[in-house]
Write a protein that holds these residues in place. Structure first.
Motif, short mmCIF file in Angstrom:
data_model
loop_
_atom_site.label_atom_id
_atom_site.label_comp_id
_atom_site.label_asym_id
_atom_site.label_seq_id
_atom_site.Cartn_x
_atom_site.Cartn_y
_atom_site.Cartn_z
N LEU A 47 0.82 -1.21 0.00
CA LEU A 47 0.00 0.00 0.00
C LEU A 47 0.85 1.27 0.00
CD1 LEU A 47 -3.00 0.48 -0.03
CD2 LEU A 47 -3.04 0.09 2.43
N HIS A 48 1.75 1.34 0.94
CA HIS A 48 2.53 2.56 1.06
C HIS A 48 3.46 2.75 -0.13
CE1 HIS A 48 4.02 6.05 3.03
NE2 HIS A 48 5.25 5.59 3.06
N ALA A 49 4.05 1.64 -0.59
CA ALA A 49 4.97 1.72 -1.73
C ALA A 49 4.23 2.18 -2.99
CB ALA A 49 5.65 0.38 -1.96
N VAL A 50 3.03 1.62 -3.24
CA VAL A 50 2.27 2.04 -4.42
C VAL A 50 1.87 3.51 -4.27
CG1 VAL A 50 0.13 1.71 -5.73
CG2 VAL A 50 1.44 -0.29 -4.98
N HIS A 51 1.42 3.87 -3.09
CA HIS A 51 1.06 5.27 -2.82
C HIS A 51 2.20 6.22 -3.17
CE1 HIS A 51 -0.08 8.84 -0.56
NE2 HIS A 51 0.98 8.69 0.20
N ARG A 52 3.42 5.81 -2.85
CA ARG A 52 4.58 6.67 -3.12
C ARG A 52 4.96 6.68 -4.60
NH1 ARG A 52 8.65 7.45 1.57
NH2 ARG A 52 9.85 8.10 -0.22
N GLU A 53 4.67 5.60 -5.28
CA GLU A 53 5.08 5.48 -6.68
C GLU A 53 4.20 6.27 -7.63
OE1 GLU A 53 7.56 3.94 -8.23
OE2 GLU A 53 8.45 3.03 -6.45
N VAL A 54 2.92 6.44 -7.28
CA VAL A 54 1.96 6.95 -8.27
C VAL A 54 1.61 8.42 -8.02
CG1 VAL A 54 1.00 4.64 -8.60
CG2 VAL A 54 -0.12 6.21 -7.00
N GLU A 55 1.20 9.08 -9.10
CA GLU A 55 0.81 10.49 -8.98
C GLU A 55 -0.67 10.71 -9.28
OE1 GLU A 55 3.35 12.65 -11.61
OE2 GLU A 55 5.15 12.01 -10.54
N GLN A 56 -1.18 9.94 -10.21
CA GLN A 56 -2.52 10.20 -10.72
C GLN A 56 -3.59 9.28 -10.15
OE1 GLN A 56 -3.78 12.57 -12.57
NE2 GLN A 56 -5.78 11.56 -12.52
N ILE A 57 -3.29 8.00 -10.08
CA ILE A 57 -4.35 7.05 -9.76
C ILE A 57 -4.64 7.02 -8.26
CG2 ILE A 57 -3.77 5.62 -11.76
CD1 ILE A 57 -2.49 3.60 -9.80
N GLY A 58 -5.82 6.54 -7.92
CA GLY A 58 -6.20 6.37 -6.53
C GLY A 58 -5.60 5.08 -5.97
N VAL A 59 -5.38 5.06 -4.68
CA VAL A 59 -4.85 3.87 -4.04
C VAL A 59 -5.73 3.54 -2.83
CG1 VAL A 59 -2.84 2.85 -2.88
CG2 VAL A 59 -2.51 4.48 -4.74
N GLY A 60 -6.09 2.27 -2.72
CA GLY A 60 -6.95 1.88 -1.62
C GLY A 60 -6.58 0.52 -1.08
N ALA A 61 -7.22 0.16 0.04
CA ALA A 61 -6.97 -1.13 0.68
C ALA A 61 -8.09 -2.11 0.33
CB ALA A 61 -6.89 -0.94 2.19
N GLN A 62 -7.81 -3.38 0.53
CA GLN A 62 -8.78 -4.42 0.19
C GLN A 62 -9.67 -4.80 1.37
OE1 GLN A 62 -6.56 -7.77 -1.30
NE2 GLN A 62 -5.33 -6.48 -2.64
#
Ligand code: PGA
Length: 254
Positions: A47-62
């Motif tokens: 979660l945190h790694a994807v959050h840091r990698e992306v600029e545009q898309i939303g990030v959420g938990a399952q």
């Protein structure tokens, strides 16, 4: 389909850091497809790694635990996933309901926790094959929806997405007909209008999920009241997921 379709990838129990390159590729492509809202729900560990990698898309938990903190070994709270960068949580997925015995009541409490932590919800509902064969699919799904909605949901337009995922269509390569999807989404919309009034309810996106891929996405997204897709298997590579995002950007007129 709604003005801005919402395409969400649910990575389920897939992904190590090697998959961050897929998230980056999805994010880069999404920056050129602003007509579509794109999001990923990676496992907690990414979660945190994807959050840091992306600029545009939303990030959420399952998933999240309904409690705030405490002696719950192996569980992760809503505050924790929000702190890791999650802006939404998927609740009530049929794999959680089946494999972890999650009841509607527990799903609703998870929703309360997620809202309190400032996140949006993607609430999953869906019938088994047996229930559909019995002709009870709409009755089952609408009852499941009502019982799983968090009591504290004040602004569904802002905080709620519903995902209709027939259990028998998940990971099977089988999908309902466009007519059946349209009918179910209409029934879900009617419940939301009844509970929250037309103004709020019409702004809630209702996603279809279950064996969506780049080849069938255009057709499935053309069903009435479909505001996007929740995608499992086909979200695991940028190539297959982006095929769905492209389909959503240019839907068939319904
Ligand atoms: P699938 O899963 O696309 O692999 O069928 C969908 C889901 O469970 O969200």
């Amino acid at each position: 389909m709604a003005a801005r379709p919402y395409i969400v990838g649910n990575w389920k129990m897939n992904g190590t850091r090697a998959m961050l390159s897929q998230a980056r590729a999805i994010d880069r492509a999404a920056q050129n497809m602003m007509k579509v809202e794109v999001a990923l729900a990676p496992p907690f560990t990414l979660l945190h790694a994807v959050h840091r990698e992306v600029e545009q898309i939303g990030v959420g938990a399952q998933d999240c635990h309904p409690g705030a903190d405490g002696a719950c070994t192996g569980d992760v709270s809503a505050t924790m996933v929000a702190d890791a960068g999650a802006k939404f949580v998927i609740i009530g997925h049929s794999e959680r309901r089946r494999d972890h015995g999650e009841s509607d009541e527990l799903v609703a409490r998870k929703g309360v926790a997620a809202l309190q932590a400032g996140m949006r919800l993607i609430l999953c509902v869906g019938e088994t094959e047996e229930t559909r064969d019995d002709g009870q699919a709409e009755a089952f799904v609408t009852a499941q929806l009502k019982a799983s909605l968090p009591a504290t949901l004040e602004s569904p337009a802002e905080s709620l997405t519903v995902a209709y995922e027939p259990v028998w269509a998940i990971g099977t390569g089988r999908t309902p007909t466009v007519e059946d999807i349209g009918a179910m989404h209409g029934a879900i919309r009617a419940v939301l209008v009844d509970l929250y009034g037309a103004e709020e309810a019409t702004q809630v996106r209702i996603l279809y999920g279950g064996s969506v891929n780049a080849d069938n996405a255009r057709e499935l997204l053309s069903a009435k009241e479909v505001g996007g897709a929740l995608v499992g298997g086909a979200s695991l590579t940028a190539e297959s997921f982006l095929g769905i995002v492209v389909a959503a950007a240019e839907p068939v007129e319904s």
